[in-house]
Design a protein around this motif. Structure first.
Motif, mmCIF file in Angstrom:
data_model
loop_
_atom_site.group_PDB
_atom_site.id
_atom_site.type_symbol
_atom_site.label_atom_id
_atom_site.label_comp_id
_atom_site.label_asym_id
_atom_site.label_seq_id
_atom_site.Cartn_x
_atom_site.Cartn_y
_atom_site.Cartn_z
ATOM 1 N N ILE A 281 -2.774 -0.213 0.596
ATOM 2 C CA ILE A 281 -2.788 0.708 -0.546
ATOM 3 C C ILE A 281 -1.370 0.928 -1.048
ATOM 4 O O ILE A 281 -1.134 1.056 -2.260
ATOM 5 C CB ILE A 281 -3.436 2.041 -0.144
ATOM 6 N N SER A 285 -0.259 0.227 -4.872
ATOM 7 C CA SER A 285 0.336 1.283 -5.687
ATOM 8 C C SER A 285 1.694 0.878 -6.247
ATOM 9 O O SER A 285 2.045 1.245 -7.369
ATOM 10 C CB SER A 285 0.465 2.570 -4.871
ATOM 11 N N GLN A 286 2.456 0.096 -5.494
ATOM 12 C CA GLN A 286 3.795 -0.261 -5.939
ATOM 13 C C GLN A 286 3.835 -1.513 -6.791
ATOM 14 O O GLN A 286 4.725 -1.663 -7.637
ATOM 15 C CB GLN A 286 4.705 -0.434 -4.726
ATOM 16 N N TYR A 308 0.077 7.543 -2.109
ATOM 17 C CA TYR A 308 1.016 6.502 -2.510
ATOM 18 C C TYR A 308 1.040 6.237 -4.015
ATOM 19 O O TYR A 308 1.986 5.647 -4.528
ATOM 20 C CB TYR A 308 0.683 5.179 -1.799
ATOM 21 N N PHE A 309 -0.008 6.612 -4.724
ATOM 22 C CA PHE A 309 -0.092 6.268 -6.141
ATOM 23 C C PHE A 309 1.034 6.930 -6.927
ATOM 24 O O PHE A 309 1.389 8.090 -6.691
ATOM 25 C CB PHE A 309 -1.452 6.672 -6.705
ATOM 26 N N THR A 310 1.558 6.181 -7.886
ATOM 27 C CA THR A 310 2.709 6.640 -8.652
ATOM 28 C C THR A 310 2.275 7.367 -9.909
ATOM 29 O O THR A 310 1.098 7.366 -10.284
ATOM 30 C CB THR A 310 3.579 5.442 -9.049
ATOM 31 N N GLN A 313 0.529 5.058 -12.446
ATOM 32 C CA GLN A 313 -0.893 4.839 -12.208
ATOM 33 C C GLN A 313 -1.701 6.094 -12.505
ATOM 34 O O GLN A 313 -2.858 6.003 -12.908
ATOM 35 C CB GLN A 313 -1.104 4.392 -10.759
ATOM 36 N N THR A 317 -4.788 4.730 -14.468
ATOM 37 C CA THR A 317 -5.996 4.527 -13.661
ATOM 38 C C THR A 317 -7.082 5.514 -14.051
ATOM 39 O O THR A 317 -6.898 6.727 -13.954
ATOM 40 C CB THR A 317 -5.673 4.672 -12.167
ATOM 41 N N SER A 339 -2.460 12.765 -7.600
ATOM 42 C CA SER A 339 -1.881 11.467 -7.959
ATOM 43 C C SER A 339 -2.573 10.831 -9.157
ATOM 44 O O SER A 339 -1.942 10.128 -9.950
ATOM 45 C CB SER A 339 -1.949 10.510 -6.762
#
Length: 500
Positions: A281, A285-286, A308-310, A313, A317, A339
């Motif tokens: 993941i 995410s990166q 972890y999602f930025t 995103q 998303t 996130s």
């Protein structure tokens, strides 16, 4: 389809998990499968067609042609929007039925049956009525029909499914030769599903499919032995791929994802891949800043991964499906809603540790949701439905299958949702007739599933006729659904498809 040799009527194939078998092509295409759309659509792909017959009597009695037997006869000229010549026989009538009509050859200015049967203007309109499986058969009738049917417009939205054994022809000497994929290229397929393939098979596919470099937008690999090297080569060579699915692929690792994922990918599905955990993941995410859709089924992903999602995103998303992610708890839901605040589709199906508090977080923070799936979440109660009804005013689809603690009280909360169009209550074992009464005021409801609800009676179900705008009602394995009830529905809900 009907077989001219014996007159039996049956579909040319049987659906198998939504896959439709294509008859072997004479040009070396091998056999394949095609899948399309929703499960309901897939199940209807092989149904006998209700389209008028299109063959002349001469062609209809050819036993060597695999022609479908269709319903009432109708002139091809009529279907094409032009008037039939006076006295012209209706295409599809037997010789005895048309014996009173003069021969088309004797009529000045009229088209013969054969001319009608190959008229491209007529065929271009007529072939829209056939299923994908029927089109595959009809394309074998003659070159004229194949020329029309092999236009890309007839195959939009369909995905060929190729198993590894179907990718090779065995030569007389025992050697293997990769099959010709030219027929797929002519039809312009931009997505493929490869089952059971290896790194070598994928390389052969890239070398032999003319559109592989730029024209393939979607790739699905299922139960395949692709390794990190194969995944990297595929995504490096196939520069057009923006949608990627990896299902049951246990030979690539998280390191392979780090080395192969490309920023152009906008939709990613990963399921039943044993090496996928939190680091995977992190890679997603990166490396995928433009990700709009993520479908994830991973038993080892924890709450940490959802943090972890930025911010990028969080903006792009809109679809997240976390299916059977058993380790995710309410803490993971907290990370997710902060996130990814712009989600419109969310599935927590099978996330068995999520409780009402997690649903409250979703309802308060994801106000743009239009679809929410909480199926197989045994800790969800009526309280969660109250949160949903109070805050998710744009919700159109709600899935509560196997939420065994839902009762009639929960349905009373849902009755206030004016935007809800689809409601799934399969195997909700505490729902009773009184709960159904709450649903009768939901004028926006178009699809309702009550399959497997054991406490519903015929009396309670009969009240659903008040939902006059209902388009689909599923009552499979519902004890209260009797033959008399289905007859009653056919009379009072004529526009509703009732699934027995």
């Amino acid at each position: 389809m009907s077989n001219p040799r014996n007159g039996d009527t049956k579909p040319p194939c049987l659906p198998r998990n939504g896959l439709v078998k294509i008859p072997t092509q004479p040009n070396g295409l091998g056999s394949a499968s095609i899948t399309k759309g929703t499960p309901a659509v897939k199940n209807r792909l092989c149904q006998p067609s209700s389209v008028p017959a299109i063959l002349s009597p001469a062609l209809a009695h050819r036993s060597d042609l695999p022609i479908p037997s269709l319903a009432s006869p109708l002139s091809l000229a009529t279907l094409a929007g032009v008037s039939s010549p006076p006295g012209a026989s209706l295409v599809g009538l037997s010789a005895s039925e048309g014996s009173e009509q003069p021969s088309p050859e004797r009529l000045p200015g009229s088209l013969s049956d054969r001319q009608l049967a190959v008229d491209e203007k007529i065929l271009n309109r007529l072939f829209w009525y056939f299923s994908a499986c029927e089109k595959c058969v009809l394309a074998q009738v003659c070159k004229a029909w194949r020329r029309v049917l092999y236009q890309p417009k007839f195959w939009v939205g369909l995905t060929p499914v190729l198993h590894t054994k179907e990718l090779y022809n065995v030569l007389p000497g025992g050697e293997k030769e990769f099959v010709s994929l030219q027929g797929f290229a002519v039809r312009g397929f931009d997505g493929f599903c490869l089952v059971g393939v290896s790194d070598l098979d994928i390389c052969e596919f890239i070398d032999n499919y003319p559109l592989s470099k730029k024209g393939v937008k979607s790739m699905s690999l299922k139960r395949s032995t692709i390794t990190d090297a194969g995944l990297e080569v595929m995504l490096e060579q196939m520069q057009g791929v923006v949608r990627l699915e990896l299902s049951g692929c246990n030979d690539f690792t998280e390191a392979g994802l780090w080395s192969s994922l490309n920023a152009r990918i906008t939709a990613l599905s990963v399921s039943d891949c044993i090496n996928v955990a939190d680091d995977a993941i992190a890679a997603i995410s990166q490396l995928l800043p433009n990700l709009t859709e993520l479908n994830l089924q991973a038993y080892h992903v924890t709450d940490t991964a959802l943090a972890y999602f930025t911010a990028k995103q969080g903006y792009t998303t809109h679809t997240l499906r976390l299916n059977s992610c058993w380790e995710i708890t309410n803490h993971g839901v907290v990370n997710m809603v902060h996130s990814l605040p712009n989600l419109s589709v969310l599935s927590l199906s099978g996330c068995s540790k999520v409780t009402d508090d997690g649903v409250e977080l979703v309802a308060e923070n994801l106000r743009k949701l239009r679809s929410l799936d909480l199926s197989w979440c045994p800790r969800i109660t009526d309280m969660a439905l109250e949160y949903i009804a109070c805050d998710l005013h744009k919700l159109e689809e709600l899935v509560l299958d196997r939420c065994v603690r839902i009762t009639d009280t929960g349905l009373s909360y849902l009755s206030t949702m004016s935007s809800l169009r689809s409601l799934y209550l399969r195997w909700c074992c505490q729902v009773q007739d009184f709960g159904l009464k709450h649903l009768l005021s939901m004028g926006s409801l178009r699809l309702l599933s009550l399959a497997g609800c054991p406490l519903l009676t015929t009396t309670g179900l009969s009240g659903l006729v008040q939902l006059q705008d209902l388009e689909e009602l599923e009552l499979t394995n519902c004890p209260g659904a009797t033959p008399e009830l289905f007859k009653y529905f056919s009379q009072h809900l004529p526009c509703c498809m009732v699934i027995e």
